[in-house]
Design a protein around this motif. Structure first.
Motif, PDB file in Angstrom:
ATOM      1  N   MET A 187       0.857  -1.199   0.000  1.00 53.04           N
ATOM      2  CA  MET A 187       0.000   0.000   0.000  1.00 53.04           C
ATOM      3  C   MET A 187       0.890   1.245   0.000  1.00 53.04           C
ATOM      4  N   SER A 188       0.592   2.171  -0.876  1.00 53.58           N
ATOM      5  CA  SER A 188       1.402   3.382  -1.005  1.00 53.58           C
ATOM      6  C   SER A 188       1.202   4.312   0.183  1.00 53.58           C
ATOM      7  N   LEU A 189       2.279   4.958   0.597  1.00 55.24           N
ATOM      8  CA  LEU A 189       2.221   5.943   1.655  1.00 55.24           C
ATOM      9  C   LEU A 189       1.500   7.181   1.136  1.00 55.24           C
ATOM     10  N   ARG A 190       0.506   7.623   1.872  1.00 54.06           N
ATOM     11  CA  ARG A 190      -0.295   8.780   1.464  1.00 54.06           C
ATOM     12  C   ARG A 190       0.353  10.055   2.018  1.00 54.06           C
ATOM     13  N   ILE A 191       0.869  10.881   1.109  1.00 54.94           N
ATOM     14  CA  ILE A 191       1.598  12.087   1.488  1.00 54.94           C
ATOM     15  C   ILE A 191       0.826  13.324   1.052  1.00 54.94           C
ATOM     16  N   GLY A 192       0.741  14.294   1.938  1.00 55.58           N
ATOM     17  CA  GLY A 192       0.140  15.579   1.607  1.00 55.58           C
ATOM     18  C   GLY A 192       1.188  16.672   1.610  1.00 55.58           C
ATOM     19  N   ILE A 193       1.002  17.695   0.783  1.00 48.94           N
ATOM     20  CA  ILE A 193       1.924  18.822   0.684  1.00 48.94           C
ATOM     21  C   ILE A 193       1.207  20.089   1.131  1.00 48.94           C
ATOM     22  N   HIS A 194       1.701  20.706   2.197  1.00 45.23           N
ATOM     23  CA  HIS A 194       1.164  21.985   2.661  1.00 45.23           C
ATOM     24  C   HIS A 194       2.082  23.079   2.140  1.00 45.23           C
ATOM     25  N   GLY A 195       1.508  23.992   1.345  1.00 51.34           N
ATOM     26  CA  GLY A 195       2.307  24.986   0.628  1.00 51.34           C
ATOM     27  C   GLY A 195       2.564  24.514  -0.790  1.00 51.34           C
ATOM     28  N   ALA A 196       1.564  23.833  -1.371  1.00 44.03           N
ATOM     29  CA  ALA A 196       1.754  23.133  -2.646  1.00 44.03           C
ATOM     30  C   ALA A 196       2.026  24.047  -3.826  1.00 44.03           C
ATOM     31  N   THR A 197       1.589  25.299  -3.770  1.00 38.67           N
ATOM     32  CA  THR A 197       1.773  26.181  -4.924  1.00 38.67           C
ATOM     33  C   THR A 197       3.089  26.957  -4.873  1.00 38.67           C
ATOM     34  N   GLY A 198       3.838  26.847  -3.790  1.00 42.54           N
ATOM     35  CA  GLY A 198       5.120  27.535  -3.678  1.00 42.54           C
ATOM     36  C   GLY A 198       6.212  26.816  -4.451  1.00 42.54           C
ATOM     37  N   ARG A 199       7.402  27.409  -4.457  1.00 45.55           N
ATOM     38  CA  ARG A 199       8.521  26.810  -5.201  1.00 45.55           C
ATOM     39  C   ARG A 199       8.840  25.409  -4.685  1.00 45.55           C
ATOM     40  N   MET A 200       8.968  25.294  -3.361  1.00 45.25           N
ATOM     41  CA  MET A 200       9.268  23.984  -2.799  1.00 45.25           C
ATOM     42  C   MET A 200       8.074  23.050  -2.918  1.00 45.25           C
ATOM     43  N   GLY A 201       6.882  23.585  -2.757  1.00 50.20           N
ATOM     44  CA  GLY A 201       5.692  22.748  -2.865  1.00 50.20           C
ATOM     45  C   GLY A 201       5.587  22.071  -4.216  1.00 50.20           C
ATOM     46  N   GLN A 202       5.876  22.809  -5.279  1.00 52.31           N
ATOM     47  CA  GLN A 202       5.809  22.231  -6.619  1.00 52.31           C
ATOM     48  C   GLN A 202       6.898  21.172  -6.826  1.00 52.31           C
ATOM     49  N   ALA A 203       8.092  21.440  -6.264  1.00 50.01           N
ATOM     50  CA  ALA A 203       9.153  20.434  -6.353  1.00 50.01           C
ATOM     51  C   ALA A 203       8.772  19.180  -5.577  1.00 50.01           C
ATOM     52  N   LEU A 204       8.095  19.355  -4.449  1.00 50.59           N
ATOM     53  CA  LEU A 204       7.672  18.214  -3.643  1.00 50.59           C
ATOM     54  C   LEU A 204       6.640  17.358  -4.373  1.00 50.59           C
ATOM     55  N   ILE A 205       5.735  18.005  -5.087  1.00 50.63           N
ATOM     56  CA  ILE A 205       4.751  17.250  -5.866  1.00 50.63           C
ATOM     57  C   ILE A 205       5.465  16.357  -6.882  1.00 50.63           C
ATOM     58  N   GLN A 206       6.472  16.907  -7.539  1.00 55.39           N
ATOM     59  CA  GLN A 206       7.237  16.125  -8.506  1.00 55.39           C
ATOM     60  C   GLN A 206       8.012  14.997  -7.819  1.00 55.39           C
ATOM     61  N   ALA A 207       8.562  15.275  -6.642  1.00 49.58           N
ATOM     62  CA  ALA A 207       9.334  14.260  -5.927  1.00 49.58           C
ATOM     63  C   ALA A 207       8.454  13.120  -5.452  1.00 49.58           C
ATOM     64  N   VAL A 208       7.257  13.429  -4.979  1.00 48.51           N
ATOM     65  CA  VAL A 208       6.326  12.377  -4.553  1.00 48.51           C
ATOM     66  C   VAL A 208       5.928  11.517  -5.752  1.00 48.51           C
ATOM     67  N   ALA A 209       5.677  12.163  -6.890  1.00 49.77           N
ATOM     68  CA  ALA A 209       5.298  11.427  -8.099  1.00 49.77           C
ATOM     69  C   ALA A 209       6.386  10.459  -8.542  1.00 49.77           C
ATOM     70  N   ALA A 210       7.644  10.810  -8.289  1.00 47.92           N
ATOM     71  CA  ALA A 210       8.770   9.979  -8.722  1.00 47.92           C
ATOM     72  C   ALA A 210       9.174   8.930  -7.691  1.00 47.92           C
ATOM     73  N   ALA A 211       8.629   9.011  -6.487  1.00 46.23           N
ATOM     74  CA  ALA A 211       9.049   8.117  -5.402  1.00 46.23           C
ATOM     75  C   ALA A 211       8.313   6.789  -5.465  1.00 46.23           C
ATOM     76  N   ASP A 212       9.023   5.717  -5.202  1.00 44.71           N
ATOM     77  CA  ASP A 212       8.403   4.397  -5.110  1.00 44.71           C
ATOM     78  C   ASP A 212       7.677   4.270  -3.771  1.00 44.71           C
ATOM     79  N   GLY A 213       6.507   3.663  -3.805  1.00 39.60           N
ATOM     80  CA  GLY A 213       5.775   3.396  -2.574  1.00 39.60           C
ATOM     81  C   GLY A 213       5.130   4.606  -1.944  1.00 39.60           C
ATOM     82  N   ALA A 214       4.945   5.675  -2.708  1.00 39.37           N
ATOM     83  CA  ALA A 214       4.320   6.890  -2.185  1.00 39.37           C
ATOM     84  C   ALA A 214       3.370   7.458  -3.232  1.00 39.37           C
ATOM     85  N   ARG A 215       2.358   8.141  -2.757  1.00 38.54           N
ATOM     86  CA  ARG A 215       1.446   8.825  -3.673  1.00 38.54           C
ATOM     87  C   ARG A 215       0.966  10.126  -3.049  1.00 38.54           C
ATOM     88  N   LEU A 216       0.673  11.082  -3.906  1.00 38.41           N
ATOM     89  CA  LEU A 216       0.168  12.365  -3.453  1.00 38.41           C
ATOM     90  C   LEU A 216      -1.303  12.216  -3.080  1.00 38.41           C
TER      91      LEU A 216
END
Length: 267
Positions: free
Chosen positions: A1-30
């Motif tokens: 089962m994939s780890l359910r991750i949320g991003i607080h501050g999703a529209t900021g510079r780091m938030g957008q990078a985090l969305i991409q990082a979660v998408a690329a990570a094994d065993g995790a989903r946004l």
């Protein structure tokens, strides 16, 4: 089962990078993307916002509802936003990764108190490279503990609101630990006018703000006849984002407590 991750501050510079990082990570989903209503990107599909295929998840502002459906929240916002997320995570028993900097001592105490109930990773910098540098700085402080003046120079983009950076302060703490000093009493953050000769026991900080600098940090050990420099220069936020996602995955099996990246990396 994939780890359910949320991003607080999703529209900021780091938030957008985090969305991409979660998408690329094994065993995790946004599982949630949270941002203030009206910010650029609000209401858009989180994947489409960062140039990825749609994920069927819109950026929204309901933090409490979002946290209910998560395993771990990653927060890169501002202190007041992080404290709001902290209270909700504590109420709902959710793990929290904090990348926000600029907390007051009282705010840090509130985070530490919450960590008695939930697992929290609080780090000044999630880059693996930076955390290796921190270990090097501690060792350098032990070895260069006599006859060397220490200065820390950091540069960031024009939008950064706190100074010195959390990473620069953490570097100062690492050096001070190696030197056997307390950064609270030996740090010098400002020089102007007739300052007199430099106190050999101090650690100086210099701050540069401008352009789109992601993050440059240099620690100088200045002796007579030589200079030792230990530096880290970031050219992409993805280094920090991947580290934060790694921290979130590590927290999935962690007990309540306040952790840092060295804990995550086993340093």
């Amino acid at each position: 089962m994939s780890l359910r991750i949320g991003i607080h501050g999703a529209t900021g510079r780091m938030g957008q990078a985090l969305i991409q990082a979660v998408a690329a990570a094994d065993g995790a989903r946004l599982a949630a993307a949270i941002a203030p209503e009206g910010t650029p990107g609000y209401g858009l599909d989180a994947g489409s916002m960062v140039g990825l295929p749609p994920v069927g998840l819109s950026v929204h502002h309901d933090l409490a509802a979002a946290i209910a459906g998560l395993d771990v929240l990653i927060d890169f916002t501002r202190p007041e936003g992080t404290l709001a997320a902290l209270a909700l995570c504590q109420q709902q028993g959710k793990a929290l990764v904090i990348g926000t900097t600029g907390f007051t001592p009282e705010q840090k105490a509130a985070i530490a108190a919450a960590a008695t109930q939930i697992p929290i990773v609080l780090a000044a910098n999630f880059s693996i490279g930076v955390n290796v540098v921190l270990k090097l700085l501690e060792q350098a402080g032990k070895l260069l503990n006599e006859g060397y003046d220490v200065e820390i120079v950091e540069a960031h983009h024009r939008h950064k609101v706190d100074a010195p950076s959390g990473t620069a302060l953490r570097m100062g703490e690492a050096v001070a630990l190696g030197l056997g000093r307390d950064l609270k009493t030996c740090a010098v953050y400002e020089r102007y006018g007739h300052t007199g000769a430099r106190d050999a026991q101090t650690i100086g900080f210099s701050t540069v703000r401008g352009g789109d600098v992601v993050g440059d940090h240099s620690v100088l050990f200045l002796g007579d006849g030589e200079r030792v420099e230990i530096a880290h220069k970031a050219t992409s936020r993805m280094n920090f984002a991947r580290g934060a996602v790694r921290a979130a995955q590590w927290l999935a099996t962690a007990k309540p407590g306040l952790y840092d990246m060295p804990d995550v990396l086993g340093l």
